[in-house]
Design a protein around this motif. Structure first.
Motif, PDB file in Angstrom:
ATOM      1  N   HIS A  97      -2.663   6.577   8.782  1.00  0.00           N
ATOM      2  CA  HIS A  97      -1.791   5.932   7.439  1.00  0.00           C
ATOM      3  C   HIS A  97      -0.545   6.705   6.978  1.00  0.00           C
ATOM      4  O   HIS A  97       0.199   6.771   6.876  1.00  0.00           O
ATOM      5  CB  HIS A  97      -2.228   5.096   7.302  1.00  0.00           C
ATOM      6  CG  HIS A  97      -2.869   5.352   5.748  1.00  0.00           C
ATOM      7  ND1 HIS A  97      -4.261   5.731   5.695  1.00  0.00           N
ATOM      8  CD2 HIS A  97      -2.487   5.643   4.777  1.00  0.00           C
ATOM      9  CE1 HIS A  97      -4.816   6.516   4.997  1.00  0.00           C
ATOM     10  NE2 HIS A  97      -3.811   6.746   4.540  1.00  0.00           N
ATOM     11  N   ASN A 107       0.703  -1.010  -0.129  1.00  0.00           N
ATOM     12  CA  ASN A 107      -0.220   0.107   0.217  1.00  0.00           C
ATOM     13  C   ASN A 107       0.903   0.854   0.397  1.00  0.00           C
ATOM     14  O   ASN A 107       1.549   1.283   0.624  1.00  0.00           O
ATOM     15  CB  ASN A 107      -0.813  -0.167   1.855  1.00  0.00           C
ATOM     16  CG  ASN A 107      -1.647  -0.965   1.656  1.00  0.00           C
ATOM     17  OD1 ASN A 107      -2.842  -1.196   0.311  1.00  0.00           O
ATOM     18  ND2 ASN A 107      -2.234  -2.155   2.071  1.00  0.00           N
ATOM     19  N   SER A 124       1.539  -6.013   3.398  1.00  0.00           N
ATOM     20  CA  SER A 124      -0.028  -6.577   3.620  1.00  0.00           C
ATOM     21  C   SER A 124      -0.029  -7.553   3.259  1.00  0.00           C
ATOM     22  O   SER A 124       0.285  -7.507   1.677  1.00  0.00           O
ATOM     23  CB  SER A 124      -0.011  -5.827   4.159  1.00  0.00           C
ATOM     24  OG  SER A 124      -0.717  -4.797   3.361  1.00  0.00           O
ATOM     25  N   SER A 137       6.890  -2.942   9.042  1.00  0.00           N
ATOM     26  CA  SER A 137       5.979  -3.389   8.592  1.00  0.00           C
ATOM     27  C   SER A 137       6.760  -4.821   8.752  1.00  0.00           C
ATOM     28  O   SER A 137       7.544  -5.492   9.037  1.00  0.00           O
ATOM     29  CB  SER A 137       6.619  -3.555   7.516  1.00  0.00           C
ATOM     30  OG  SER A 137       6.254  -4.364   5.931  1.00  0.00           O
ATOM     31  N   THR A 161      -6.213  -3.549   4.381  1.00  0.00           N
ATOM     32  CA  THR A 161      -5.089  -3.102   5.297  1.00  0.00           C
ATOM     33  C   THR A 161      -6.126  -1.452   4.849  1.00  0.00           C
ATOM     34  O   THR A 161      -5.201  -0.729   5.754  1.00  0.00           O
ATOM     35  CB  THR A 161      -3.210  -3.096   4.988  1.00  0.00           C
ATOM     36  OG1 THR A 161      -3.310  -4.418   5.451  1.00  0.00           O
ATOM     37  CG2 THR A 161      -3.348  -2.149   5.479  1.00  0.00           C
ATOM     38  N   SER A 162      -5.963  -1.675   3.674  1.00  0.00           N
ATOM     39  CA  SER A 162      -5.826   0.123   3.403  1.00  0.00           C
ATOM     40  C   SER A 162      -7.113   0.377   3.656  1.00  0.00           C
ATOM     41  O   SER A 162      -7.699   1.472   3.364  1.00  0.00           O
ATOM     42  CB  SER A 162      -5.732   0.348   1.421  1.00  0.00           C
ATOM     43  OG  SER A 162      -6.456  -0.419   0.723  1.00  0.00           O
ATOM     44  N   LYS A 195      -8.891  -0.961   5.999  1.00  0.00           N
ATOM     45  CA  LYS A 195      -8.877  -0.793   8.003  1.00  0.00           C
ATOM     46  C   LYS A 195      -8.336   1.083   8.495  1.00  0.00           C
ATOM     47  O   LYS A 195      -8.732   1.322   8.865  1.00  0.00           O
ATOM     48  CB  LYS A 195      -7.733  -1.604   8.788  1.00  0.00           C
ATOM     49  CG  LYS A 195      -9.002  -2.618   8.655  1.00  0.00           C
ATOM     50  CD  LYS A 195      -7.669  -4.291   8.802  1.00  0.00           C
ATOM     51  CE  LYS A 195      -9.114  -5.274   8.680  1.00  0.00           C
ATOM     52  NZ  LYS A 195      -8.003  -6.428   9.164  1.00  0.00           N
TER      53      LYS A 195
END
Ligand code: ATP
Ligand code: MG
Length: 461
Positions: free
Chosen positions: A291, A117, A193, A229, A347-348, A350
């Protein structure tokens, strides 16, 4: 840029087929893979695709004035009046020529960026920083694959000081290929991710593939690693084995560029950071999303690795604006709509929910399916719904495969069979809460086409 046929044939180790004795001195300025875009004096690259064979379009390229042809079919090559450089694989040859060209250009720094991401966001942010400091080329849009990367490299001009190259992958080995073409001075992995799991098999597969980016670093090149990460320890170890210098970023105390604090306000985020020289700085960005603090830290680390200082980096961060479809905010009569419809993975999504929940008022999420998650698809969709519930999102609207199979008895969660049905329900929710600030997040994978939802809600409200 002007190249000669000899430079091309040498770089790709191709065989020149031409009746003319001085074919090698023929020049061209562009390498074009789409015969419809050929102009006088271009080189046409006949790519062999799954659906089309570029050799079939050579007559069209000739009609448009092509000067040189890069081909892999000897039969076709024998019978042409135009000089041909014959190779066994034109896709590979395009990459070889781009790699050769990249080394001819006296860039100060070439940056390569990969990650699950934030690649395009970081690329655009870094471009914004570098554009203040010199002539900078960056990947156009999302052209980050084995066609897009060579194309970008071939656009480097002798006048460029910096180039920022985005590298994407959906299976192992792809980043290794791209990084050897680009030969970066600075290479960053934004994070790993669970994205494109169909091609990678597992998160470990993602970590391995992203880690390939450091293999292509030129001598003296620097690796930028996100300590927060998954995979960071593996990448640190491989950089040590490769004898690559590392500059790290993240929230941990060990990070060279460390995120100390992020606060979201109406106009964006304010980030407190510690820099590698131990100084502390604060920067206000015009983009939402906590983020994005990590993206800022990664970009600062890139700049620092290239010898830039804070006074040089800061103006470009302040001027950075959201990239279309990625957390782009639109004011509604009451509240805001966050259009994050460009793409999605767990992930993105969230991260998008966190961004939404940082805004005061009521919250509605309109989510479309996340693609390419393979056998983890159901669990991933369920985890997003659970995350939204736990975060306190008041209305959770979902549509499409993946979400359809999820379990939820809570009235907050509603599944829709079409964009229109979701739009109508969202519209009703807005009208029922007309006195309340209603903030909306719209997100889904590219294939989910969720921009229809955001565009309609923006224009109606
Ligand atoms: P693609 O694989 O489609 O090229 P990308 O890696 O270029 O994606 P972006 O286009 O920058 O990524 O952002 C895609 C999505 O990821 C956006 O929804 C954005 O909000 C989210 N995102 C960006 N950076 C991060 C991050 N550091 N952590 C989590 N999510 C992020
Ligand atoms: Mg991208």
């Amino acid at each position: 840029m002007t190249w000669t046929l000899k430079q091309l044939s040498d770089a790709v180790k191709g065989q020149v087929i031409s009746a003319s004795a001085d074919a090698e001195s023929i020049t061209f300025e562009r390498m074009i893979t789409d015969s419809r875009q050929i102009q006088d004096g271009d080189c046409y690259v006949a790519l062999q695709g799954q659906k089309f064979d570029g050799h079939d379009f050579i007559p069209q390229a000739i009609k448009h004035g092509v000067a040189v042809i890069l081909a892999s079919n000897p039969e076709v090559a024998q019978h042409l009046d135009i000089p041909v450089v014959l190779v066994s694989d034109t896709r590979i040859a395009l990459g070889q020529f781009a790699a050769w060209h990249r080394l001819q250009c006296p860039l100060k720094t070439l940056f390569a960026i990969t990650g699950s991401n934030g690649k395009t966001t970081c690329k655009t942010m870094l471009h914004s920083v570098l554009a203040h400091l010199g002539h900078t080329l960056a990947t156009e849009g999302n052209l980050n694959n084995d066609y897009g990367v060579p194309r970008t490299l071939l656009n480097i001009q002798p006048s460029h000081d910096y180039a920022v190259i985005e590298m994407g992958a959906n299976h192992g080995g792809e980043i290794q290929y791209l990084t050897h073409l680009a030969q970066p001075n600075v290479a960053m992995i934004t994070q790993a991710s669970k994205a494109h799991l169909e091609g990678f098999g597992s998160l470990q597969g993602v970590i391995n593939t992203k880690g390939e980016i450091f293999e292509g670093l030129l001598p003296g090149g620097k690796a930028i690693i996100n300590l927060d990460s998954p995979g960071s320890e593996q990448w640190l170890a491989s950089c040590q084995a490769l004898d690559r210098q590392v500059l790290s970023f993240g929230r941990s105390e060990q990070a060279d560029v460390r995120v100390l604090k992020v606060t979201q306000n109406d106009i964006g985020i304010q980030v407190d950071l510690k820099l590698p020289d131990q100084s502390q700085v604060q920067v206000q960005l015009s983009v939402l999303g906590p983020h994005n603090a990590m993206n800022v830290a990664g970009v600062i680390a890139c700049g620092w690795a290239a010898g830039l200082n804070w006074a040089q980096i800061q103006p470009g961060l302040v001027n950075f604006r959201a990239v279309s479809g990625r957390l782009m905010t639109y004011p509604l009569k009451q509240g805001v709509l966050i259009d994050d419809s460009y793409n999605a993975n767990p992930t993105s999504v969230k991260a998008g929910i966190d961004t939404l929940m940082g805004l005061n008022g009521q919250h509605l999420v309109c989510l479309g399916s996340m693609a390419e998650l393979g056998e983890q698809s159901l669990a991933a969709h369920q985890s997003v719904i659970d995350y939204a519930m736990n975060a306190g999102v008041e209305s959770i609207f979902v549509m499409g495969a993946g979400y359809a199979e999820c379990q939820s008895n809570d009235a907050k969660v509603q599944w829709f069979a079409s964009h229109d049905a979701m739009i109508e329900a969202a519209q009703n929710t807005i009208q029922q809460n007309v006195e309340i600030k209603m903030n909306i997040l719209v997100k889904g994978s590219r294939s989910a086409g969720m921009e229809v939802v955001s565009q309609t809600l923006i224009s109606n409200n």
